[in-house]
Design a protein around this motif. Structure first.
Motif, PDB file in Angstrom:
ATOM      1  N   ALA A   1      -2.131   6.490   5.212  1.00 22.81           N
ATOM      2  CA  ALA A   1      -2.624   7.316   5.813  1.00 22.81           C
ATOM      3  C   ALA A   1      -4.090   7.981   5.110  1.00 22.81           C
ATOM      4  CB  ALA A   1      -2.233   8.929   5.200  1.00 22.81           C
ATOM      5  N   ARG A   2      -4.481   7.608   4.131  1.00 26.37           N
ATOM      6  CA  ARG A   2      -5.851   8.317   3.974  1.00 26.37           C
ATOM      7  C   ARG A   2      -6.992   7.429   4.591  1.00 26.37           C
ATOM      8  NH1 ARG A   2      -5.755   8.721  -2.247  1.00 26.37           N
ATOM      9  NH2 ARG A   2      -5.494  11.531  -2.402  1.00 26.37           N
ATOM     10  N   ARG A   3      -6.389   5.452   5.053  1.00 27.30           N
ATOM     11  CA  ARG A   3      -7.435   4.843   5.690  1.00 27.30           C
ATOM     12  C   ARG A   3      -7.066   5.289   6.836  1.00 27.30           C
ATOM     13  NH1 ARG A   3      -4.723   0.773   8.945  1.00 27.30           N
ATOM     14  NH2 ARG A   3      -3.118   0.594   8.025  1.00 27.30           N
ATOM     15  N   LEU A   4      -5.392   5.363   7.328  1.00 22.09           N
ATOM     16  CA  LEU A   4      -5.420   6.010   9.151  1.00 22.09           C
ATOM     17  C   LEU A   4      -6.906   7.109   9.077  1.00 22.09           C
ATOM     18  CD1 LEU A   4      -1.507   5.641   9.912  1.00 22.09           C
ATOM     19  CD2 LEU A   4      -3.729   4.357  10.963  1.00 22.09           C
ATOM     20  N   ARG A   5      -6.917   8.154   8.598  1.00 21.67           N
ATOM     21  CA  ARG A   5      -7.584   9.280   8.716  1.00 21.67           C
ATOM     22  C   ARG A   5      -8.882   8.759   9.199  1.00 21.67           C
ATOM     23  NH1 ARG A   5      -3.804  12.164   5.654  1.00 21.67           N
ATOM     24  NH2 ARG A   5      -5.419  11.855   3.364  1.00 21.67           N
TER      25      ARG A   5
ATOM     26  N   MET B   1       0.309  -1.542  -0.010  1.00 20.12           N
ATOM     27  CA  MET B   1       0.231   0.241   0.210  1.00 20.12           C
ATOM     28  C   MET B   1       1.055   1.166   0.289  1.00 20.12           C
ATOM     29  SD  MET B   1      -2.833   1.063   2.830  1.00 20.12           S
ATOM     30  CE  MET B   1      -3.819  -0.147   2.354  1.00 20.12           C
ATOM     31  N   ASP B   2       0.361   2.237  -1.289  1.00 17.05           N
ATOM     32  CA  ASP B   2       1.245   3.397  -0.399  1.00 17.05           C
ATOM     33  C   ASP B   2       1.199   4.440   0.277  1.00 17.05           C
ATOM     34  OD1 ASP B   2      -0.806   5.570  -1.349  1.00 17.05           O
ATOM     35  OD2 ASP B   2      -0.669   4.765  -3.461  1.00 17.05           O
ATOM     36  N   ARG B   3       1.856   5.527   0.729  1.00 17.93           N
ATOM     37  CA  ARG B   3       2.001   6.146   1.510  1.00 17.93           C
ATOM     38  C   ARG B   3       0.518   6.760   1.531  1.00 17.93           C
ATOM     39  NH1 ARG B   3       6.599   6.787   4.354  1.00 17.93           N
ATOM     40  NH2 ARG B   3       6.264   9.189   5.079  1.00 17.93           N
ATOM     41  N   THR B   4       0.423   7.513   0.374  1.00 17.96           N
ATOM     42  CA  THR B   4      -1.272   8.161   0.672  1.00 17.96           C
ATOM     43  C   THR B   4      -2.788   7.520   1.257  1.00 17.96           C
ATOM     44  OG1 THR B   4      -0.264   9.518  -1.112  1.00 17.96           O
ATOM     45  CG2 THR B   4      -2.419   9.555  -1.337  1.00 17.96           C
ATOM     46  N   ALA B   5      -2.457   6.567   0.540  1.00 17.98           N
ATOM     47  CA  ALA B   5      -3.654   5.170   0.303  1.00 17.98           C
ATOM     48  C   ALA B   5      -3.558   5.199   2.100  1.00 17.98           C
ATOM     49  CB  ALA B   5      -3.459   3.848  -0.386  1.00 17.98           C
TER      50      ALA B   5
ATOM     51  N   PHE C   1      -3.434  22.169  12.280  1.00 17.90           N
ATOM     52  CA  PHE C   1      -2.837  20.904  12.664  1.00 17.90           C
ATOM     53  C   PHE C   1      -3.770  20.257  11.212  1.00 17.90           C
ATOM     54  CE2 PHE C   1      -2.054  22.312  16.451  1.00 17.90           C
ATOM     55  CZ  PHE C   1      -1.513  21.420  16.960  1.00 17.90           C
ATOM     56  N   VAL C   2      -2.422  18.965  11.112  1.00 20.46           N
ATOM     57  CA  VAL C   2      -2.280  18.184   9.643  1.00 20.46           C
ATOM     58  C   VAL C   2      -2.714  17.202  10.438  1.00 20.46           C
ATOM     59  CG1 VAL C   2      -2.505  19.567   7.820  1.00 20.46           C
ATOM     60  CG2 VAL C   2      -0.560  17.728   8.804  1.00 20.46           C
ATOM     61  N   ARG C   3      -3.135  15.914   9.917  1.00 22.63           N
ATOM     62  CA  ARG C   3      -3.587  14.464  10.039  1.00 22.63           C
ATOM     63  C   ARG C   3      -2.184  13.499   9.418  1.00 22.63           C
ATOM     64  NH1 ARG C   3      -9.868  12.532  10.488  1.00 22.63           N
ATOM     65  NH2 ARG C   3      -9.230  14.188   8.440  1.00 22.63           N
ATOM     66  N   GLN C   4      -2.230  12.405   9.818  1.00 25.82           N
ATOM     67  CA  GLN C   4      -1.249  11.166  10.011  1.00 25.82           C
ATOM     68  C   GLN C   4      -0.298  11.682   9.054  1.00 25.82           C
ATOM     69  OE1 GLN C   4      -1.686   8.425  10.836  1.00 25.82           O
ATOM     70  NE2 GLN C   4      -3.533   8.976  11.957  1.00 25.82           N
ATOM     71  N   VAL C   5       0.281  13.122   8.904  1.00 23.26           N
ATOM     72  CA  VAL C   5       1.690  13.125   8.406  1.00 23.26           C
ATOM     73  C   VAL C   5       3.041  12.073   8.188  1.00 23.26           C
ATOM     74  CG1 VAL C   5       2.968  14.960   7.775  1.00 23.26           C
ATOM     75  CG2 VAL C   5       0.716  15.158   8.780  1.00 23.26           C
ATOM     76  N   ALA C   6       3.205  12.004   6.768  1.00 23.33           N
ATOM     77  CA  ALA C   6       4.453  10.987   6.829  1.00 23.33           C
ATOM     78  C   ALA C   6       5.556  11.611   6.953  1.00 23.33           C
ATOM     79  CB  ALA C   6       4.165  10.438   5.189  1.00 23.33           C
TER      80      ALA C   6
END
Length: 113
Positions: free
Chosen positions: A7-11, A1-5, A35-40
């Motif tokens: 992060a979306r799943r975690l959000r 799973m890529d990082r964007t996917a 603030f932003v959430r689930q930042v790589a």
């Protein structure tokens, strides 16, 4: 799973404590800080990050129990990238969201003054 996917799943699959904290910090509600959430960052995903103050807020729940060494190493890596890391137990956020917000705001203000 890529990082964007990821992060979306975690959000999408937030814990109740993450939802509670997000409701306090989203849309610059906490002192005007963004603030932003689930930042790589490197190989990790920070729960919440404020780039302007170089602050990461991590919430620790039962999945973190017994994994303190991992958490400490993760904090070291994030600090290496110039961030200060604040950690709160999920129970604290849920029981005292206002106090948690006050603690975060105090660090934000000291970081930017």
């Amino acid at each position: 799973m890529d990082r964007t996917a990821t992060a979306r799943r975690l959000r999408r699959d937030q814990t109740s404590a993450e939802k509670a904290l997000w409701s306090l910090v989203r849309n610059r509600r906490l002192g005007g800080f963004k603030f932003v959430r689930q930042v790589a960052i490197d190989r990790y995903f920070a729960d919440f990050a404020c780039e302007a103050a170089k602050l990461i807020v991590e919430l620790d729940g039962p999945v973190h129990d017994g994994r303190e060494d991992y958490g400490n190493r993760r904090t070291e890596i994030l600090e290496h990238f110039g961030y200060r890391v604040l950690r709160f137990r999920n129970e604290r956020v849920l029981a005292d969201p206002g106090g948690t917000a006050d603690d975060i705001l105090a660090v934000l203000r000291s970081a930017t003054s």
